[in-house]
Enzyme design. Structure first.
Site, mmCIF file in Angstrom:
data_model
loop_
_atom_site.group_PDB
_atom_site.id
_atom_site.type_symbol
_atom_site.label_atom_id
_atom_site.label_comp_id
_atom_site.label_asym_id
_atom_site.label_seq_id
_atom_site.Cartn_x
_atom_site.Cartn_y
_atom_site.Cartn_z
ATOM 1 N N ASP A 1 59.061 3.608 125.580
ATOM 2 C CA ASP A 1 58.139 4.214 126.543
ATOM 3 C C ASP A 1 57.383 5.396 125.951
ATOM 4 O OD1 ASP A 1 60.737 5.512 126.556
ATOM 5 O OD2 ASP A 1 60.014 6.751 128.204
ATOM 6 N N GLU B 1 62.987 6.919 127.992
ATOM 7 C CA GLU B 1 63.531 8.126 127.365
ATOM 8 C C GLU B 1 62.915 9.366 127.979
ATOM 9 O OE1 GLU B 1 63.853 11.515 124.619
ATOM 10 O OE2 GLU B 1 61.999 10.563 125.265
HETATM 11 ZN ZN LIG Z 1 60.209 10.776 122.287
#
Ligand SMILES: [Zn+2]
Length: 478
Positions: free
Chosen positions: A77, A144
């Site tokens: 992501d 994340e």
């Molecule tokens: Zn990162």
């Protein structure tokens, strides 16, 4: 220079492919499928789990069958930020890549080099059968940037490797070997209101112009948080006259040092109030770092309405004064590194209560417990409630691991100079993985990426090439 000529070609080609697939946090299904399809077409064993993490196992090169396996990891992501003038739909539009000398950046949006660099490097390695290396495990995680939910959900029982290169930092020539864990503590202070007494003066007090910054990586710079400064002004003013609060709003994100805070106030003695506020403002100003040069305190007339009772107004001010904020301890192992901190980041009205968010960080687990306890005590004293959410573990420093040595030796051989080993006061997925697999030897490395999480994000092309060479060489010597 033409993008298609950039070296290493496979890295930049995969980077372009993933840039064409929208992949903001929480929207990783398409990019996960792309990675899964690509690696299975290359003949590797791959698993796609329910959190859209992709785990890949690639057989050792001939002659490397007896070496211990090694793992590489990064996240799929990216942060989605666009300039105000830029039209960009992060659910449908590709990231437009632009080259400016050595800098690769996007057209008014985040680039996603954080952490597309890791995705592209892993795919390029998996697509390079000629590279000598041990058995390789690649883990592509999701989300994340917002909740680490991909790494949280990842089942580590599939792992054979006990050493891992995480490719999610931002500076060439250094390896991160320790990171902070953290927790978001939400405190709820009940709103009890009453009309302000008729003879009270009503105005809006605003603290603004503060610099802000990242609540972990910038916390050692000593910048002033707007909510804490605001509470200081209020507390001194409440010592000289009755001051009642309404519409208290400060900060916007728990992981940013707040730059502004304001409230409507009903004031018993406006002259005494203003004198007290200005005196305290001068004291705060004298303590500021130069970053906060634009600090200002304004008082403007406002319209009357309901305010917190006198008792509740005093308690809310006390709560904001008591909640932990700033640096609490420095690392005993790494000079200059913050060990424990907290950020009084947000206050806003929500459902008959003020919601106040404190984000605490530490590389030492018990210190995070300690910060939670301090928040709990402050909340209890004023009749508030609390919850701690999204807690994630830190990664404590280990001196001189074999993987650190491999990195330092390989870097020295390639570039004739010493790389640095350091810790950061921010979160990394490494902390969660270390919690799941305590005997994992890990380092986090990356090429030079500037202005992460902002539309100015850029990647150094030449640095990418050097880090690619470094990773290939480390795999060869692993
Ligand atoms: Zn990162």
């Amino acid at each position: 220079m033409d993008y298609n000529q950039l070296e290493p070609k496979k890295v930049f080609s995969y980077f372009k492919n993933i840039s064409n697939i929208p992949r903001g946090s929480g929207n990783e299904a398409a990019v996960a499928k792309y990675v899964y399809d690509t690696v299975t077409a290359l003949g590797h064993e791959a698993h796609l789990d329910e959190a859209n993490n992709v785990f890949v196992r690639a057989k050792a090169s001939p002659g490397y069958e007896n070496r211990a396996p090694i793992m590489i990891q990064g996240h799929l992501d990216m942060v989605c930020e666009a300039n105000r003038a830029t039209q960009h739909d992060f659910l449908t539009d590709p990231i437009r890549l632009l080259l400016d000398g050595d800098r690769l950046h996007a057209d008014g949006t985040t680039l996603g080099a954080d952490d597309g660099v890791a995705v592209a490097v892993m795919l390029a390695i998996l697509d390079s059968p000629e590279l000598p290396r041990p058995e390789l495990e690649c883990l592509f995680t999701t989300d994340e940037e917002t909740g680490l939910t991909g790494m949280r959900a990842f089942d580590p029982s599939v792992l054979r490797a006990r050493r891992m290169l995480n490719l999610d930092s931002a500076t060439e020539g250094e390896a991160i070997v320790s990171c902070a864990g953290g927790v978001r503590s939400h405190v709820y202070f009940p709103i009890e209101t009453a009309p302000a007494p008729k003879n009270y003066t009503v105005c809006t007090l605003t603290v603004g112009g503060l610099f802000g910054g990242h609540s972990g990586e910038d916390i050692h710079l000593g910048r002033t948080g707007a909510i804490a400064a605001f509470a200081r002004l209020l507390y001194t003013a409440q010592k000289v006259c009755d001051v009642r609060l309404a519409n208290v709003v400060g900060g916007s994100r728990d992981n940013a040092i707040p730059r502004e805070c304001s409230a409507d106030l009903a004031i018993a003695d406006p002259a005494a109030f203003e004198a007290a506020v200005r005196a305290e403002e001068a004291k705060i100003r004298a303590e500021l770092t130069t970053d906060d040069v634009n600090f200002h305190v304004t008082l403007e007339p406002a319209s009357s309405g309901d305010f917190l009772t006198a008792d509740a107004s005093g308690k809310l001010t006390a709560l904001l004064r008591l909640l932990p904020n700033g640096v609490h301890a420095m690392s005993r192992q790494i000079p200059g590194l913050v060990e424990t901190s907290s950020n009084l980041g947000v206050i806003r009205p929500a459902d008959n209560a003020y919601e106040i968010v404190v984000l605490s960080r530490s590389s030492v687990e018990s210190k995070i417990d300690d910060m939670e306890h301090r928040v709990e005590c402050a909340a209890k004293l004023v009749g508030g409630t609390y919850e701690h959410i999204n807690r994630y573990p830190g990664w404590d420093f280990t001196v001189g691991s074999p993987l650190q040595k491999l990195f330092l030796d390989t870097y020295r051989d390639l570039y004739g100079k010493e790389a640095r080993i350091l810790g950061i006061h921010a979160g990394l997925e490494c902390g969660l993985l270390k919690h799941k697999v305590p005997d994992m030897d890990m380092i986090s490395i990356a090429p030079d990426i500037r202005d992460l999480h902002s539309p100015d994000e850029s990647l150094s092309v030449s640095s990418m090439a050097r880090v690619w060479k470094l990773v290939c060489e480390m795999l060869k010597n692993a």
